[in-house]
Every structure is written in C-alpha cells, then in structure tokens.
Design a protein around this motif. Structure first.
Motif, PDB file in Angstrom:
ATOM      1  N   VAL A  68     -33.377   3.192 -66.597  1.00  9.52           N
ATOM      2  CA  VAL A  68     -34.310   2.138 -66.978  1.00  9.52           C
ATOM      3  C   VAL A  68     -34.453   1.209 -65.772  1.00  9.52           C
ATOM      4  N   VAL A  69     -35.634   1.200 -65.193  1.00 13.03           N
ATOM      5  CA  VAL A  69     -35.909   0.369 -64.030  1.00 13.03           C
ATOM      6  C   VAL A  69     -36.561  -0.919 -64.501  1.00 13.03           C
ATOM      7  N   PRO A  70     -35.971  -2.083 -64.177  1.00 14.27           N
ATOM      8  CA  PRO A  70     -36.609  -3.327 -64.586  1.00 14.27           C
ATOM      9  C   PRO A  70     -37.964  -3.464 -63.900  1.00 14.27           C
ATOM     10  N   ASP A  71     -38.963  -3.906 -64.657  1.00 16.43           N
ATOM     11  CA  ASP A  71     -40.300  -4.010 -64.068  1.00 16.43           C
ATOM     12  C   ASP A  71     -40.519  -5.329 -63.340  1.00 16.43           C
ATOM     13  N   GLY A  72     -39.574  -6.257 -63.451  1.00 10.50           N
ATOM     14  CA  GLY A  72     -39.678  -7.513 -62.711  1.00 10.50           C
ATOM     15  C   GLY A  72     -40.685  -8.477 -63.285  1.00 10.50           C
ATOM     16  N   SER A  73     -41.299  -8.136 -64.421  1.00 12.27           N
ATOM     17  CA  SER A  73     -42.315  -9.034 -64.960  1.00 12.27           C
ATOM     18  C   SER A  73     -41.661 -10.163 -65.736  1.00 12.27           C
ATOM     19  N   GLY A  74     -42.335 -11.267 -65.772  1.00  9.58           N
ATOM     20  CA  GLY A  74     -41.825 -12.427 -66.483  1.00  9.58           C
ATOM     21  C   GLY A  74     -42.742 -13.614 -66.269  1.00  9.58           C
ATOM     22  N   ILE A  75     -42.264 -14.766 -66.699  1.00 12.73           N
ATOM     23  CA  ILE A  75     -43.013 -16.005 -66.510  1.00 12.73           C
ATOM     24  C   ILE A  75     -42.237 -16.855 -65.516  1.00 12.73           C
ATOM     25  N   PHE A  76     -42.911 -17.329 -64.496  1.00  7.82           N
ATOM     26  CA  PHE A  76     -42.307 -18.115 -63.429  1.00  7.82           C
ATOM     27  C   PHE A  76     -42.969 -19.484 -63.428  1.00  7.82           C
ATOM     28  N   THR A  77     -42.154 -20.536 -63.473  1.00  9.32           N
ATOM     29  CA  THR A  77     -42.665 -21.897 -63.540  1.00  9.32           C
ATOM     30  C   THR A  77     -42.104 -22.703 -62.383  1.00  9.32           C
ATOM     31  N   GLY A  78     -42.961 -23.497 -61.777  1.00 12.43           N
ATOM     32  CA  GLY A  78     -42.527 -24.360 -60.680  1.00 12.43           C
ATOM     33  C   GLY A  78     -43.708 -25.091 -60.092  1.00 12.43           C
ATOM     34  N   VAL A  79     -43.425 -25.809 -59.025  1.00 11.98           N
ATOM     35  CA  VAL A  79     -44.482 -26.549 -58.336  1.00 11.98           C
ATOM     36  C   VAL A  79     -45.032 -25.681 -57.206  1.00 11.98           C
ATOM     37  N   LEU A  80     -46.334 -25.703 -57.038  1.00 11.42           N
ATOM     38  CA  LEU A  80     -46.940 -25.014 -55.906  1.00 11.42           C
ATOM     39  C   LEU A  80     -46.685 -25.897 -54.697  1.00 11.42           C
ATOM     40  N   ALA A  81     -45.593 -25.598 -53.993  1.00 10.96           N
ATOM     41  CA  ALA A  81     -45.119 -26.456 -52.913  1.00 10.96           C
ATOM     42  C   ALA A  81     -46.036 -26.438 -51.700  1.00 10.96           C
ATOM     43  N   SER A  82     -46.639 -25.303 -51.443  1.00 15.76           N
ATOM     44  CA  SER A  82     -47.509 -25.199 -50.277  1.00 15.76           C
ATOM     45  C   SER A  82     -48.466 -24.046 -50.476  1.00 15.76           C
ATOM     46  N   LEU A  83     -49.693 -24.267 -50.092  1.00 12.21           N
ATOM     47  CA  LEU A  83     -50.719 -23.237 -50.166  1.00 12.21           C
ATOM     48  C   LEU A  83     -50.904 -22.671 -48.764  1.00 12.21           C
ATOM     49  N   HIS A 131     -34.758 -24.051 -57.538  1.00 10.69           N
ATOM     50  CA  HIS A 131     -33.620 -23.259 -57.085  1.00 10.69           C
ATOM     51  C   HIS A 131     -33.989 -22.356 -55.911  1.00 10.69           C
ATOM     52  N   ARG A 132     -35.215 -21.904 -55.925  1.00 10.74           N
ATOM     53  CA  ARG A 132     -35.695 -21.037 -54.851  1.00 10.74           C
ATOM     54  C   ARG A 132     -37.207 -21.131 -54.779  1.00 10.74           C
ATOM     55  N   ALA A 133     -37.735 -20.774 -53.622  1.00 10.57           N
ATOM     56  CA  ALA A 133     -39.185 -20.740 -53.431  1.00 10.57           C
ATOM     57  C   ALA A 133     -39.605 -19.285 -53.348  1.00 10.57           C
ATOM     58  N   LEU A 134     -40.556 -18.908 -54.184  1.00  8.79           N
ATOM     59  CA  LEU A 134     -41.054 -17.543 -54.216  1.00  8.79           C
ATOM     60  C   LEU A 134     -42.455 -17.492 -53.637  1.00  8.79           C
ATOM     61  N   ASP A 135     -42.721 -16.442 -52.890  1.00 12.04           N
ATOM     62  CA  ASP A 135     -44.053 -16.196 -52.358  1.00 12.04           C
ATOM     63  C   ASP A 135     -44.950 -15.840 -53.543  1.00 12.04           C
ATOM     64  N   LEU A 136     -46.064 -16.535 -53.676  1.00 11.59           N
ATOM     65  CA  LEU A 136     -46.965 -16.352 -54.814  1.00 11.59           C
ATOM     66  C   LEU A 136     -48.273 -15.753 -54.329  1.00 11.59           C
ATOM     67  N   ASN A 176     -52.250 -27.909 -54.558  1.00 13.69           N
ATOM     68  CA  ASN A 176     -50.995 -28.307 -53.899  1.00 13.69           C
ATOM     69  C   ASN A 176     -50.284 -29.389 -54.699  1.00 13.69           C
ATOM     70  N   GLY A 177     -48.999 -29.154 -54.979  1.00 13.37           N
ATOM     71  CA  GLY A 177     -48.190 -30.131 -55.703  1.00 13.37           C
ATOM     72  C   GLY A 177     -48.292 -30.045 -57.211  1.00 13.37           C
ATOM     73  N   ARG A 178     -49.105 -29.149 -57.734  1.00 11.32           N
ATOM     74  CA  ARG A 178     -49.239 -29.000 -59.192  1.00 11.32           C
ATOM     75  C   ARG A 178     -48.195 -28.045 -59.731  1.00 11.32           C
ATOM     76  N   TYR A 179     -47.774 -28.297 -60.957  1.00 13.95           N
ATOM     77  CA  TYR A 179     -46.856 -27.393 -61.639  1.00 13.95           C
ATOM     78  C   TYR A 179     -47.661 -26.264 -62.265  1.00 13.95           C
ATOM     79  N   LEU A 180     -47.179 -25.045 -62.065  1.00 14.38           N
ATOM     80  CA  LEU A 180     -47.857 -23.873 -62.581  1.00 14.38           C
ATOM     81  C   LEU A 180     -46.872 -23.008 -63.352  1.00 14.38           C
ATOM     82  N   SER A 181     -47.378 -22.305 -64.322  1.00 15.48           N
ATOM     83  CA  SER A 181     -46.632 -21.279 -65.033  1.00 15.48           C
ATOM     84  C   SER A 181     -47.387 -19.980 -64.791  1.00 15.48           C
ATOM     85  N   CYS A 182     -46.719 -19.022 -64.161  1.00 18.54           N
ATOM     86  CA  CYS A 182     -47.367 -17.782 -63.763  1.00 18.54           C
ATOM     87  C   CYS A 182     -46.724 -16.603 -64.470  1.00 18.54           C
ATOM     88  N   ARG A 183     -47.543 -15.714 -64.969  1.00 16.60           N
ATOM     89  CA  ARG A 183     -47.047 -14.468 -65.540  1.00 16.60           C
ATOM     90  C   ARG A 183     -47.322 -13.375 -64.513  1.00 16.60           C
TER      91      ARG A 183
END
Length: 192
Positions: A68-83, A131-136, A176-183
C-alpha cells in the motif's frame, strides 16, 4: 526520453515514493505497472536535487506482495509566505511531451528558443504551516477559482500593462500573506 534510457518512472512502498531509471543494457527489462518487486543492490543517484533510484545494475525479482503506497494527498493549511516570480502568466514549450515553462525570452531548457508556445496560468509559492515551508504549485483551474482571474483575463492584463509580469504582481497583491487551505498531494516537499 533519452535514447539511452530504457524506462523511468516512480517506485513506491509503505515509506513513500521515489523516481527510478533503468538505462538500456543487454538483459534489462522494463518494470510492469502496479507489479510488486523485491529490489537488491540498487544505486541511489541525485537528479534535480532529489534522490533517484538507478535500477540498471540492480537485482529485480518479481513477487506477489501487496504493497500500500501512500498517495500523499491531504489538506495543507498555512500562510502563503512568498509567491514565486514564476507565478502568473507563463509560456509553455509545445514540443511533444515537454510542456516545460519557458524563460521570459521563450527559451526551453531542453529544446532551446521556441517560436510557438502555449500560455498557462499558475501560482507557485511557499506555504508555511508554522513547522515547515512547502513548495506550492497551483494549476490554472485552481488559480482561476482562487483569484477570479481567467487565462484570458491574465493575457488582457499583460497586454494592457505591456508585460506578463503584471499578472505576477496582481497575484502577489491578492495572495501574499494570506492563509490558505489546499487540497492536494505532497511529493518530495511540494504540494500539487
């Protein structure tokens, strides 16, 4: 698509996924999609700063395991720190199977100068959850829904301001600086 390459793709197990490559060599066969294998004596290389498994000299034995390979999908919430400045209206290479982003001067990193290209609209930036910054990476359809700017509207904005960078500035001001919830899916630190 290199002529020396027999096959490339993604391998996965319970711990996640990684890219793989098999170079053409006598006696080497391609892997079969959705088949399980036990792999021994493989090499790990680096490709574009990420691990890449080289199976050319590995021992690859088919088996009947259910993985069973995890598909990595989920909901990610945070601030768009930089565009990223590569957000907004972009040009893509039209060479078959390429679709890479062209430079401002219409140069593809693989195919060189391109007289013809396809326009696209995207958001690329960094989502920080504290906790961490993810490339979006947000494709055109989701970008249009999030910002209310269509691909045609982005082209008009670029023409009116005489630069495609106008769409980047529009998106940066709006996001920039807005909170987003991404699926989406997380692949090697990138949310798609």
């Amino acid at each position: 698509n290199h002529e020396r390459m027999l096959q490339s793709g993604i391998l996965g197990d319970e711990s996640g996924t990684a890219r793989f490559v098999i170079w053409r060599q006598e006696g080497r066969d391609k892997l079969v999609l959705n088949k399980s294998y036990s792999i021994y004596y493989t090499l790990v290389d680096e490709f574009n700063g990420r691990p890449s498994i080289n199976l050319t000299t590995a021992t690859v034995v088919p088996d009947d395991s259910e993985i069973v390979v995890p598909d990595g999908s989920g909901i990610f919430t945070g601030v768009l720190a930089s565009l990223s400045e590569t957000s907004g209206l972009i040009k893509r290479c039209r060479q078959q199977g390429c679709n890479r982003v062209l430079s401002d001067t219409s140069i593809c990193p693989v195919h060189g100068l391109q007289a013809e290209f396809t326009y696209d609209l995207r958001i690329r930036g960094w989502l920080d959850d504290g906790h961490r910054a993810l490339d979006l990476l947000v494709p055109r359809e989701a970008t249009e829904a999030l910002c209310g700017l269509t691909l045609d509207g982005a082209k008009e904005l670029a023409e009116k301001n005489l630069t495609p960078r106008a769409t980047y500035h529009f998106l940066a001001e709006k996001l920039n600086g807005r909170y987003l919830s991404c699926r989406g899916r997380e692949i090697e630190g990138r949310i798609i």
